[in-house]
Design a protein around this motif. Structure first.
Motif, PDB file in Angstrom:
ATOM      1  N   ARG A  38       0.836  -1.214   0.000  1.00  0.00           N
ATOM      2  CA  ARG A  38       0.000   0.000   0.000  1.00  0.00           C
ATOM      3  C   ARG A  38       0.868   1.259   0.000  1.00  0.00           C
ATOM      4  NH1 ARG A  38      -4.898  -0.268  -1.992  1.00  0.00           N
ATOM      5  NH2 ARG A  38      -3.596  -1.553  -3.293  1.00  0.00           N
ATOM      6  N   TYR A  42      -0.138   4.007  -2.621  1.00  0.00           N
ATOM      7  CA  TYR A  42      -0.543   5.356  -2.231  1.00  0.00           C
ATOM      8  C   TYR A  42       0.576   6.377  -2.454  1.00  0.00           C
ATOM      9  CZ  TYR A  42      -4.953   3.650  -0.403  1.00  0.00           C
ATOM     10  OH  TYR A  42      -6.197   3.099  -0.293  1.00  0.00           O
ATOM     11  N   LYS A 137      -4.143  -8.000  -4.722  1.00  0.00           N
ATOM     12  CA  LYS A 137      -5.037  -7.548  -3.646  1.00  0.00           C
ATOM     13  C   LYS A 137      -6.072  -8.589  -3.190  1.00  0.00           C
ATOM     14  CE  LYS A 137      -6.815  -3.733  -1.443  1.00  0.00           C
ATOM     15  NZ  LYS A 137      -6.230  -3.303  -0.180  1.00  0.00           N
ATOM     16  N   TYR A 163      -6.089  -4.363   8.285  1.00  0.00           N
ATOM     17  CA  TYR A 163      -6.503  -3.076   7.719  1.00  0.00           C
ATOM     18  C   TYR A 163      -5.647  -1.931   8.264  1.00  0.00           C
ATOM     19  CZ  TYR A 163     -10.043  -0.387   5.243  1.00  0.00           C
ATOM     20  OH  TYR A 163     -10.706   0.395   4.331  1.00  0.00           O
ATOM     21  N   PHE A 264     -18.658   3.449  -0.718  1.00  0.00           N
ATOM     22  CA  PHE A 264     -17.391   3.920  -1.295  1.00  0.00           C
ATOM     23  C   PHE A 264     -17.595   5.157  -2.186  1.00  0.00           C
ATOM     24  CE2 PHE A 264     -15.607  -0.310  -0.148  1.00  0.00           C
ATOM     25  CZ  PHE A 264     -14.545   0.166   0.594  1.00  0.00           C
ATOM     26  N   GLU A 383     -15.982   3.435   8.203  1.00  0.00           N
ATOM     27  CA  GLU A 383     -15.130   2.571   7.376  1.00  0.00           C
ATOM     28  C   GLU A 383     -14.738   1.306   8.141  1.00  0.00           C
ATOM     29  OE1 GLU A 383     -11.366   4.387   6.552  1.00  0.00           O
ATOM     30  OE2 GLU A 383     -10.767   2.868   5.093  1.00  0.00           O
ATOM     31  N   SER A 387     -15.451  -1.755   5.904  1.00  0.00           N
ATOM     32  CA  SER A 387     -14.464  -2.203   4.917  1.00  0.00           C
ATOM     33  C   SER A 387     -13.683  -3.469   5.351  1.00  0.00           C
ATOM     34  CB  SER A 387     -13.540  -1.041   4.557  1.00  0.00           C
ATOM     35  OG  SER A 387     -12.752  -1.364   3.465  1.00  0.00           O
ATOM     36  N   LEU A 411     -14.151  -6.277  -3.951  1.00  0.00           N
ATOM     37  CA  LEU A 411     -13.306  -5.110  -4.243  1.00  0.00           C
ATOM     38  C   LEU A 411     -13.875  -4.294  -5.401  1.00  0.00           C
ATOM     39  CD1 LEU A 411      -9.773  -6.739  -3.791  1.00  0.00           C
ATOM     40  CD2 LEU A 411     -10.837  -5.058  -2.291  1.00  0.00           C
ATOM     41  N   SER A 414     -15.531  -0.981  -5.018  1.00  0.00           N
ATOM     42  CA  SER A 414     -14.749   0.263  -5.070  1.00  0.00           C
ATOM     43  C   SER A 414     -14.571   0.736  -6.501  1.00  0.00           C
ATOM     44  CB  SER A 414     -13.377   0.061  -4.440  1.00  0.00           C
ATOM     45  OG  SER A 414     -13.507  -0.024  -3.059  1.00  0.00           O
TER      46      SER A 414
HETATM   47  N1  GLN Z   1      -8.301   1.875   1.740  1.00  0.00           N
HETATM   48  C1  GLN Z   1      -8.372   0.463   1.632  1.00  0.00           C
HETATM   49  C2  GLN Z   1      -7.259  -0.078   0.784  1.00  0.00           C
HETATM   50  O1  GLN Z   1      -6.588   0.640   0.108  1.00  0.00           O
HETATM   51  C3  GLN Z   1      -9.716   0.054   1.140  1.00  0.00           C
HETATM   52  C4  GLN Z   1      -9.827  -0.227  -0.282  1.00  0.00           C
HETATM   53  C5  GLN Z   1     -11.133  -0.839  -0.667  1.00  0.00           C
HETATM   54  O2  GLN Z   1     -11.561  -1.882  -0.247  1.00  0.00           O
HETATM   55  N2  GLN Z   1     -11.774  -0.180  -1.517  1.00  0.00           N
HETATM   56  O3  GLN Z   1      -7.014  -1.231   0.786  1.00  0.00           O
END
Ligand code: GLN
Length: 467
Positions: A38, A42, A137, A163, A264, A383, A387, A411, A414
């Motif tokens: 991640r 990110y 993922k 998470y 989402f 969340e 989630s 997933l 999202s």
């Molecule tokens: N923020 C979480 C992630 O990046 C959730 C992503 C999701 O399930 N949409 O894994």
């Protein structure tokens, strides 16, 4: 060919090799692998729009936003395919390796503009990341579930801890890739992006190496083979056609996925309408730190609001993990449909708070940042009810031979959510009254949360005893 190593732990030993906190040690290894992955995702995402609108690529804002919206949506579509391939042909463990390699190569491709034509580097790099995430993922998430027995009460708590790893990576990444950008700022501007993407790619390599080195020690044979190709007695059982009970559970999965689309779509306003709101309508104060802290002045920046959600997850996730276990031991843990209802309702409530705050805008021009902070903290609570619980839910409800496929389906909420949310965000430009704009998701989500609660008995019936 996969060779069986007799010195490795059996699946039972893996599940019972627990840490002090009472979770299988494999959870912490997957936590680190996902944290670094991640970080890679990110870290790159934080640079992407700036990169596309920089002189290197030269896209206009609307074009960059559109590509960004499709990219962030598509990374959540490919898991359906990656999950299906893992279930049927590749197995989860090898899929994770393939996905990690593709994503690392994707980052290094993004960094290779100048060697490759810049737009080719951009699109090939993004495509590799989209495909790589599809392999990675869903499968890392389903392996977390395999660490627990089917009715293990620690499962939701385990996913909540996992998470937290996701969000530690998400929190640090933009600072590091941003910092790398800043320290290279004296170099020609086209060099900065390269090092930002390299930093993200190195994060992915750390994730891959960590995984390759530690997987046998902490996972034994878990997730090595597609279930139907693994000729054990259990697998033969799983090879049978789906029963009416399985179909009921699939109905429940589809219902939860449908609910999550709405969640989402509005939750992801964080990156669009809400970040714009932070720039235009929030008063950004300057703090003067005391002498013992260096007498610094600190000007709050709009972009910092993006970090509130991951910090809040890191702080609140352990509390939620403990809360689920504690309530579980008293027999009072809310069932999944109720957790979903709470998640949706709280997200609506967060918008209600901001709608009230924004009603002061016409008189004040800007409002206090605490309105927005309150929204983010409330959204994070929502969340955490939805989630990680969704990830856990898939591993409880999906037929074992299709578990990664259904993780991909989950997933994909999202995928749809990001696209819907993107269109909704454009309304914020058209609607002059932001209080009304925020009241829309407040009303939709709070009513929807109430409906989920009202239908929770029906959904529970489809779940056949799973809670
Ligand atoms: N923020 C979480 C992630 O990046 C959730 C992503 C999701 O399930 N949409 O894994």
């Amino acid at each position: 060919m996969i060779k069986e190593n007799k010195t490795e732990m059996t699946d039972e030993e893996v599940k019972h090799n627990v840490s002090k906190a009472g979770h299988p040690k494999g959870l912490y290894m997957l936590f680190m692998v996902e944290m670094w992955e991640r970080f890679n995702y990110y870290g790159m995402r934080a640079l992407l729009v700036y990169f596309m609108t920089s002189a290197v690529i030269g896209f206009t804002d609307p074009v960059a936003f559109k590509i960004y919206a499709w990219f962030t949506a598509l990374v959540y579509f490919t898991p359906v395919i990656g999950g299906w391939l893992a279930d049927n042909y590749i197995g989860k463990r090898h899929s994770i390796t393939i996905g990690a390699i593709l994503m690392a190569v994707g980052q290094f491709t993004l960094a290779s503009y100048g060697f490759l034509p810049a737009k080719a580097a951009l699109f090939i790099g993004l495509a590799l990341i989209v495909i790589g995430n599809g392999f990675f993922k869903p499968n890392i998430s389903t392996i977390v579930g395999e660490l627990y027995e089917p009715n293990d009460p620690r499962r939701d708590s385990g996913f909540t801890i996992f998470y937290m790893g996701i969000n530690i990576g998400a929190f640090f990444a933009p600072f590091i890739t941003g910092y790398v950008g800043e320290v290279t700022a004296t170099s020609p501007s086209w060099v900065q992006w390269r090092w930002g993407f390299m930093a993200a790619g190195i994060g992915m390599v750390i994730s891959l190496v960590w995984y390759l080195v530690e997987q046998n020690r902490f996972l034994g044979h878990i997730g090595l083979y597609p279930v139907t190709k693994h000729k054990t007695k259990e697998a033969a059982e799983e090879d049978k056609p789906l029963t009416p009970e399985d179909w009921d559970k699939i109905k429940a999965i589809c219902t939860f996925t449908f609910i999550a689309v709405f969640f989402f779509a509005f939750f992801e306003q964080a990156g669009s309408s809400l970040s714009k709101f932070a720039q235009t309508s929030i008063y950004l104060p300057t703090f003067h730190l005391p002498a013992w802290l260096g007498s610094l002045t600190l000007q709050v920046k709009a972009s910092w609001f993006q970090s509130i959600n991951p910090i809040a997850v890191v702080i609140l996730a352990p509390l939620f993990a403990k809360m689920w276990i504690k309530l579980g031991s008293m027999g009072k843990e809310p069932a999944i449909p109720l957790k979903f209802a709470m998640g949706v309702f709280l997200t609506g409530f967060g918008f209600l708070v901001l709608a009230i705050g924004s009603s002061f805008l016409p008189a004040q021009g800007q409002i206090s940042m605490y309105w927005l902070i309150a929204l983010y903290v409330i959204h994070t609570c929502g969340e955490l009810c939805l989630s990680p619980v969704g990830l856990s839910m898939i591993t409880k409800l999906a037929p074992i031979k299709f578990v990664s496929l259904f993780m991909g389906v989950w997933l994909s909420s999202s995928f749809v959510g990001n696209l819907m949310g993107g269109y909704f965000a454009t309304l914020s430009v058209k609607l002059q009254n932001l209080s009304v704009f925020f009241a829309i998701p407040a009303a939709i989500l709070m009513i929807f949360g109430f409906l989920v609660w009202a239908f929770s008995r029906q959904i529970l019936r489809w779940m056949h005893g799973v809670r």
